[in-house]
Design an enzyme around this catalytic site. Structure first.
Site, PDB file in Angstrom:
ATOM      1  N   TYR A  15       0.823  -1.419   0.455  1.00  0.00           N
ATOM      2  CA  TYR A  15       0.073  -0.401   0.064  1.00  0.00           C
ATOM      3  C   TYR A  15       0.795   1.353   0.032  1.00  0.00           C
ATOM      4  O   TYR A  15       0.275   2.390  -0.197  1.00  0.00           O
ATOM      5  CB  TYR A  15      -1.186  -0.086   1.243  1.00  0.00           C
ATOM      6  CG  TYR A  15      -2.204  -1.243   1.118  1.00  0.00           C
ATOM      7  CD1 TYR A  15      -2.887  -1.277   0.330  1.00  0.00           C
ATOM      8  CD2 TYR A  15      -1.702  -2.249   2.562  1.00  0.00           C
ATOM      9  CE1 TYR A  15      -3.793  -2.480   0.572  1.00  0.00           C
ATOM     10  CE2 TYR A  15      -2.386  -3.507   1.895  1.00  0.00           C
ATOM     11  CZ  TYR A  15      -3.551  -3.012   1.642  1.00  0.00           C
ATOM     12  OH  TYR A  15      -4.048  -4.866   0.970  1.00  0.00           O
ATOM     13  N   ASP A  17       3.044   2.339  -2.449  1.00  0.00           N
ATOM     14  CA  ASP A  17       2.982   3.176  -3.728  1.00  0.00           C
ATOM     15  C   ASP A  17       1.887   4.540  -3.519  1.00  0.00           C
ATOM     16  O   ASP A  17       1.752   5.550  -3.496  1.00  0.00           O
ATOM     17  CB  ASP A  17       3.360   2.383  -4.629  1.00  0.00           C
ATOM     18  CG  ASP A  17       4.348   1.298  -4.670  1.00  0.00           C
ATOM     19  OD1 ASP A  17       5.465   2.043  -4.349  1.00  0.00           O
ATOM     20  OD2 ASP A  17       3.478   0.274  -5.128  1.00  0.00           O
ATOM     21  N   GLU A 273       7.118   2.842   3.567  1.00  0.00           N
ATOM     22  CA  GLU A 273       7.519   4.284   3.433  1.00  0.00           C
ATOM     23  C   GLU A 273       6.413   5.455   4.556  1.00  0.00           C
ATOM     24  O   GLU A 273       6.154   5.972   5.148  1.00  0.00           O
ATOM     25  CB  GLU A 273       7.922   4.887   2.127  1.00  0.00           C
ATOM     26  CG  GLU A 273       8.033   6.521   2.274  1.00  0.00           C
ATOM     27  CD  GLU A 273       8.131   5.974   0.778  1.00  0.00           C
ATOM     28  OE1 GLU A 273       8.924   5.342   0.204  1.00  0.00           O
ATOM     29  OE2 GLU A 273       8.432   7.380  -0.069  1.00  0.00           O
ATOM     30  N   ASP A 274       5.141   5.278   4.015  1.00  0.00           N
ATOM     31  CA  ASP A 274       4.526   6.137   4.597  1.00  0.00           C
ATOM     32  C   ASP A 274       3.729   5.452   6.278  1.00  0.00           C
ATOM     33  O   ASP A 274       3.746   6.305   6.935  1.00  0.00           O
ATOM     34  CB  ASP A 274       3.119   5.552   3.570  1.00  0.00           C
ATOM     35  CG  ASP A 274       2.084   7.033   3.866  1.00  0.00           C
ATOM     36  OD1 ASP A 274       2.335   8.337   4.202  1.00  0.00           O
ATOM     37  OD2 ASP A 274       0.794   7.244   4.182  1.00  0.00           O
TER      38      ASP A 274
HETATM   39  O1  TRH Z   1       2.600  -0.765   2.691  1.00  0.00           O
HETATM   40  P1  TRH Z   1       3.912  -1.103   2.802  1.00  0.00           P
HETATM   41  O2  TRH Z   1       4.891  -2.131   2.621  1.00  0.00           O
HETATM   42  O3  TRH Z   1       4.014  -0.457   1.385  1.00  0.00           O
HETATM   43  C1  TRH Z   1       5.561  -0.044   0.766  1.00  0.00           C
HETATM   44  C2  TRH Z   1       4.821  -0.851  -1.149  1.00  0.00           C
HETATM   45  O4  TRH Z   1       5.005  -2.105  -0.526  1.00  0.00           O
HETATM   46  C3  TRH Z   1       6.123  -0.358  -2.186  1.00  0.00           C
HETATM   47  O5  TRH Z   1       6.148  -0.278  -3.245  1.00  0.00           O
HETATM   48  C4  TRH Z   1       7.538  -0.368  -1.226  1.00  0.00           C
HETATM   49  O6  TRH Z   1       8.234   0.433  -2.217  1.00  0.00           O
HETATM   50  C5  TRH Z   1       7.664   0.922  -0.221  1.00  0.00           C
HETATM   51  O7  TRH Z   1       6.266   0.133   1.022  1.00  0.00           O
HETATM   52  C6  TRH Z   1       8.971   1.393   0.407  1.00  0.00           C
HETATM   53  O8  TRH Z   1       4.189   0.326   3.456  1.00  0.00           O
HETATM   54  P2  TRH Z   1       3.914   1.563   3.857  1.00  0.00           P
HETATM   55  O9  TRH Z   1       4.302   3.158   2.897  1.00  0.00           O
HETATM   56  O10 TRH Z   1       3.128   2.475   4.927  1.00  0.00           O
HETATM   57  O11 TRH Z   1       2.042   1.281   3.028  1.00  0.00           O
HETATM   58  C7  TRH Z   1       1.154   1.498   4.404  1.00  0.00           C
HETATM   59  C8  TRH Z   1      -0.009   2.462   4.108  1.00  0.00           C
HETATM   60  O12 TRH Z   1      -0.768   1.842   4.027  1.00  0.00           O
HETATM   61  C9  TRH Z   1      -0.138   4.171   4.572  1.00  0.00           C
HETATM   62  O13 TRH Z   1      -0.046   4.757   3.869  1.00  0.00           O
HETATM   63  C10 TRH Z   1      -1.188   3.595   5.951  1.00  0.00           C
HETATM   64  C11 TRH Z   1      -2.102   2.429   5.555  1.00  0.00           C
HETATM   65  N1  TRH Z   1      -2.559   2.142   6.345  1.00  0.00           N
HETATM   66  C12 TRH Z   1      -4.111   2.801   6.455  1.00  0.00           C
HETATM   67  O14 TRH Z   1      -4.362   3.192   6.005  1.00  0.00           O
HETATM   68  N2  TRH Z   1      -4.553   1.520   7.629  1.00  0.00           N
HETATM   69  C13 TRH Z   1      -4.202   0.526   8.008  1.00  0.00           C
HETATM   70  O15 TRH Z   1      -5.010  -0.022   8.847  1.00  0.00           O
HETATM   71  C14 TRH Z   1      -3.189   0.190   7.787  1.00  0.00           C
HETATM   72  C15 TRH Z   1      -2.054  -0.956   8.948  1.00  0.00           C
HETATM   73  C16 TRH Z   1      -2.506   1.150   6.946  1.00  0.00           C
END
Ligand code: TRH
Length: 377
Positions: A15, A17, A273-274
């Protein structure tokens, strides 16, 4: 000045990206009054973050952003004033040709992955001349003033502080996502990839003298949690206790609710990242599960961040933090690292807030992008 923006997001996995681009798109609209189209190739991932969205719609408006299904094959459209390819996703050839042919010039940006490595400042904002004569600029998010900054909405920290100062609001929020708060427990959120270090951490939490409450949004770590629990089926709402450890499985919630979950916790285990950035804005200690890269490039990124983050910490607290993070990312047994971390807890908690305040004194990423565009004009 109102400009049009096309943001292209190809969902590689998970999630992050879509999480980053959706957040950026909303902020450009809400705080900078820009006209934004967000092109997404996987609306399924988008719908997890924005449940009211329609996963079949070729075109829809959400939070003032025009969401477009990235069509295959591509259907020609007039390019925007600013074009962002997120994380080096490849733009359609015909769209690039239309950018070059457009009478008004187009600012073409590649929004890069977040890194605390030294070279980021030197590369941020550099142009690269493309075969068709257009320049593409590299825009690097980052933690220091010479980088493109971090995504942070204008009112975020004020909202966070008000929420953290209001125990009744926190309790009401937790109950709204199905959590029964455990009085006196250290509250921990857990969002991570599969991790063989988890079992040793859970053992330590279960046998501790103080209770802990572990809140686990549905996701990839559940398989390790289930294995530690001896195969008990885990679904949203499952609540269990092992020794001093209370465990609850949560639904995957909206992005703004996820922020609130982070704000309610004493420690946040995050990934990618996020969520990693959002945990920093929570002003609480965090544990980062970094996204694995080829040739272990992610370990250099991890160390670069630790070096920066540890500035201002005592050597003992800095070592405890590094030890814990390295063991987590190495999938190693980490009971001793956890004990060492607990010894430095008050210092780490204070540091988390200071770190947050220092980063918040820098220009945020959306504003930095708008300023970059205005300077380029
Ligand atoms: O999901 P991630 O592991 O995402 C990424 C991608 O895989 C990408 O390809 C990679 O390059 C990058 O990591 C480094 O982790 P991230 O970035 O933390 O994203 C998760 C998103 O989901 C973030 O916007 C928060 C959101 N989220 C919710 O909205 N609700 C939830 O309950 C949770 C647990 C997360």
């Amino acid at each position: 000045m109102k400009a049009s923006w096309d943001i292209f997001c190809s969902v590689v996995d998970n999630y992050g990206d879509i999480g980053v681009t959706w957040r950026l798109a909303r902020q450009l609209v809400a705080e900078h009054d820009q006209a934004v189209r967000l092109w997404v190739d996987d609306l399924g991932a988008f719908v997890r973050l924005c449940p009211e969205a329609d996963r079949q719609a070729a075109q829809q408006r959400q939070a003032g952003v025009e969401i477009r299904q990235w069509p295959a094959p591509w259907q020609p459209v007039e390019p925007a004033d600013v074009v962002i390819e997120a994380f080096a996703c490849a733009l359609p050839e015909t769209y690039i040709a239309a950018m070059a042919a457009r009478p008004n010039k187009v600012l073409w940006l590649n929004l890069e992955y977040l890194s605390a490595e030294d070279w980021v400042e030197g590369c941020h904002g550099l142009p690269s001349l493309q075969a068709n004569g257009l320049s593409k600029f590299f825009f690097f998010p980052g933690f220091t003033p010479g980088s493109g900054g971090l995504l942070r909405e204008r009112e975020l920290l004020a909202q966070r502080r008000a929420f953290q100062a209001d125990p009744a609001a926190q309790e009401a929020f937790l109950r709204s996502i199905g959590v029964e708060p455990v009085t006196g427990a250290r509250r921990i959120s857990l969002f991570a990839y599969e991790n063989s270090a988890l079992a040793s951490w859970l053992d330590a939490l279960a046998s501790a003298s103080q209770p802990s409450q572990l809140l686990v949004p549905e996701g990839r770590i559940l398989s390790d949690l289930q294995a530690w629990l001896g195969g008990v089926p885990l679904t949203v709402g499952t609540a269990l206790q092992r020794g001093q450890l209370h465990i609850q499985v949560l639904p995957f919630v909206r992005q703004d609710q996820y922020d609130r979950l982070l704000w309610c916790c004493d420690l946040n285990a995050v990934r990618g990242e996020d969520s990693f950035v959002r945990a920093q804005w929570a002003g609480r200690p965090l544990l980062w599960h970094i996204y694995r890269q080829e040739e272990a490039a992610h370990l250099e990124k991890l160390e670069a961040f630790l070096t920066l983050y540890k500035e201002g910490l005592s050597p003992a607290a800095g070592e405890a933090l590094s030890g814990f993070w390295r063991a987590w990312n190495g999938g190693e047994e980490l009971a001793d690292d956890w004990q060492a971390l607990l010894k430095s807890w008050p210092e780490l908690a204070e540091h988390a807030e200071n770190w947050c305040l220092q980063r918040a004194s820098q220009v945020d990423l959306a504003e930095a992008l708008v300023l970059f565009y205005l300077n380029w004009l």
